[in-house]
Design a protein around this motif. Structure first.
Motif, short mmCIF file in Angstrom:
data_model
loop_
_atom_site.label_atom_id
_atom_site.label_comp_id
_atom_site.label_asym_id
_atom_site.label_seq_id
_atom_site.Cartn_x
_atom_site.Cartn_y
_atom_site.Cartn_z
N ILE A 16 51.08 31.56 44.74
CA ILE A 16 49.73 31.91 44.31
C ILE A 16 48.74 31.78 45.47
CG2 ILE A 16 47.80 31.27 42.81
CD1 ILE A 16 49.79 30.47 40.69
N ARG A 17 48.82 30.69 46.22
CA ARG A 17 47.88 30.44 47.31
C ARG A 17 47.94 31.57 48.33
NH1 ARG A 17 45.04 26.47 49.99
NH2 ARG A 17 45.15 26.51 52.26
N GLY A 18 46.79 32.15 48.61
CA GLY A 18 46.71 33.20 49.61
C GLY A 18 47.04 34.59 49.11
N THR A 19 47.49 34.72 47.85
CA THR A 19 47.81 36.04 47.32
C THR A 19 46.58 36.65 46.66
OG1 THR A 19 48.53 35.17 45.16
CG2 THR A 19 50.18 35.29 46.93
N SER A 20 46.69 37.90 46.29
CA SER A 20 45.55 38.60 45.70
C SER A 20 45.13 38.02 44.36
CB SER A 20 45.89 40.09 45.53
OG SER A 20 46.99 40.25 44.64
N LEU A 21 46.05 37.31 43.69
CA LEU A 21 45.72 36.74 42.38
C LEU A 21 44.57 35.75 42.46
CD1 LEU A 21 46.60 36.86 39.43
CD2 LEU A 21 48.17 34.97 39.88
N VAL A 261 48.23 46.25 29.83
CA VAL A 261 46.97 46.31 30.57
C VAL A 261 46.92 45.22 31.64
CG1 VAL A 261 44.47 45.99 30.40
CG2 VAL A 261 45.67 47.44 28.74
N ALA A 262 47.40 44.01 31.30
CA ALA A 262 47.40 42.91 32.28
C ALA A 262 48.25 43.27 33.50
CB ALA A 262 47.91 41.63 31.63
N ILE A 263 49.41 43.88 33.26
CA ILE A 263 50.29 44.24 34.38
C ILE A 263 49.66 45.32 35.24
CG2 ILE A 263 52.51 45.26 34.97
CD1 ILE A 263 53.64 43.95 32.43
N VAL A 264 49.12 46.36 34.59
CA VAL A 264 48.49 47.45 35.34
C VAL A 264 47.25 46.95 36.09
CG1 VAL A 264 47.35 49.69 35.14
CG2 VAL A 264 49.37 49.21 33.77
N ALA A 265 46.45 46.12 35.42
CA ALA A 265 45.24 45.60 36.07
C ALA A 265 45.60 44.71 37.26
CB ALA A 265 44.41 44.81 35.06
N TYR A 266 46.65 43.91 37.12
CA TYR A 266 47.08 43.07 38.23
C TYR A 266 47.49 43.94 39.43
CZ TYR A 266 50.06 40.06 41.05
OH TYR A 266 50.64 39.39 42.10
N ALA A 267 48.19 45.03 39.16
CA ALA A 267 48.64 45.92 40.23
C ALA A 267 47.45 46.59 40.92
CB ALA A 267 49.60 46.96 39.69
N PHE A 268 46.56 47.21 40.15
CA PHE A 268 45.45 47.96 40.74
C PHE A 268 44.42 47.04 41.40
CE2 PHE A 268 46.05 52.03 38.05
CZ PHE A 268 46.96 52.50 38.99
N TYR A 269 44.05 45.97 40.69
CA TYR A 269 43.09 45.03 41.27
C TYR A 269 43.69 44.35 42.50
CZ TYR A 269 39.72 45.25 37.40
OH TYR A 269 38.78 45.65 36.50
N GLY A 270 44.98 44.05 42.45
CA GLY A 270 45.64 43.42 43.59
C GLY A 270 45.65 44.31 44.81
N LEU A 271 46.01 45.58 44.62
CA LEU A 271 46.00 46.51 45.74
C LEU A 271 44.60 46.68 46.32
CD1 LEU A 271 48.40 49.28 44.38
CD2 LEU A 271 48.84 47.72 46.29
#
Length: 323
Positions: A16-21, A261-271
């Motif tokens: 988690i530390r340092g990742t887009s999350l 939605v959580a999976i898709v949002a994690y992907a798009f927001y993360g990118l």
């Protein structure tokens, strides 16, 4: 820069530390919350309500959004990789310039038949001159790092530069340029004194020019971000897509809509967040270039060439992050 064991697959999944999350969890939570409310309302109306939309618009927008995000992330990574190549060039030219200072600067033969050998006093002065120039080069590397990170860092240059030069840097807007100017002035003085051959002066000047070119390229990356209109447009489309997505998939996904939605949002927001983070590779974010470690490595390499024994330690990762 985050350092991980590339073979530790499970550890990477749990990182988690340092990742887009770290930056996106609130946005992902908002999109998931909207999807949860929409799902509950949909179920209360017996699986059919006015908030049901066709999935076709989201399919088309999702495809275009993926292309936009891919283009922006590629552009950001190009900036990141160019920054790393520039600092790799700085490592090389600093080593080469140090070698040139130690081998090309000093008293030379007076004529073809007279081998001029430096006396004790002259030899000590020659060593002091070489040390001063190499220490100034070390100071330049540290000053460039602080310059790119918008830090002061003047105290770190104590002991590396002459007091009068150090005092003059307090009012300088571009301290690395002032240091290279001082080095150039010293080289000209040594040439006038006969301690640098005319052919060697050209070689030394070429190295100094290359150092300046590296700095200019780094400043270009820092001062020319991706156009704000493009970045803002991507942010807005990502938000609208992730918040509106549940209304397009309710009829087909049903109660699993919040999960999708959580999976898709994690992907798009993360990118989106990754592209923003590496756009300026010289900062202090976990995924930015480890300029402090590179600067320390250069300092240790150059001090060893001077024969110094008391060397600062190389920087190690702290919690898996190398600054």
């Amino acid at each position: 820069m985050i350092l991980i064991d590339r073979r530790a697959w499970l550890r990477q999944l749990l990182l988690i530390r340092g990742t887009s999350l770290v930056w996106t969890w609130k946005r992902v939570s908002l999109a998931t919350g909207v999807a949860t409310i929409a799902t509950v309302l949909h179920q209360l109306h017996g699986g059919s309500s006015a908030i049901d939309l066709s999935p076709l618009p989201f399919t088309l927008i999702g495809l275009a959004l993926s292309i936009f995000l891919g283009f922006r992330n590629n552009t950001s990574y190009d900036r990141f990789w160019e920054g790393r190549k520039l600092w790799g060039s700085l490592v090389n030219v600093a080593r080469s310039f140090t070698r040139q200072l130690l081998t090309l600067v000093g008293p030379r033969m007076v004529d073809a038949n007279c081998d001029h050998r430096a006396g004790v006093g002259e030899a000590a002065e020659m060593q002091a001159v070489r040390h001063a120039l190499v220490h100034a080069l070390i100071a330049y590397v540290h000053a460039l790092r602080h310059h790119l990170r918008d830090e002061d860092g003047l105290e770190q240059l104590h002991g590396l530069l002459p007091p009068e030069l150090l005092a003059s840097l307090a009012s300088e807007h571009n301290r690395p340029v002032a240091i290279t100017q001082w080095i150039g002035d010293q080289l000209r003085g040594l040439y006038d004194r006969g301690w640098i051959h005319a052919h060697h002066l050209t070689v030394l000047e070429a190295s100094l020019t290359e150092i300046t070119a590296v700095q200019g390229a780094c400043e270009r990356i820092k001062s020319t971000p991706i156009p704000a209109s493009y970045t803002v447009l991507i942010h807005r489309i990502v938000v609208l897509y992730c918040v509106g997505l549940p209304f397009g998939i309710l009829s087909t996904v049903g109660t699993m809509t919040p999960v999708v939605v959580a999976i898709v949002a994690y992907a798009f927001y993360g990118l989106d967040a990754v592209g923003t983070e590496i756009e300026d590779p010289f900062g202090l974010d976990p995924n930015d270039l480890p300029l402090s470690a590179l600067s320390r490595m250069i300092e240790v390499n150059l001090r060893q060439r001077l024969g110094e024994q008391e060397l600062p330690p190389l920087l190690e990762p702290v919690d898996g992050i190398l600054q």
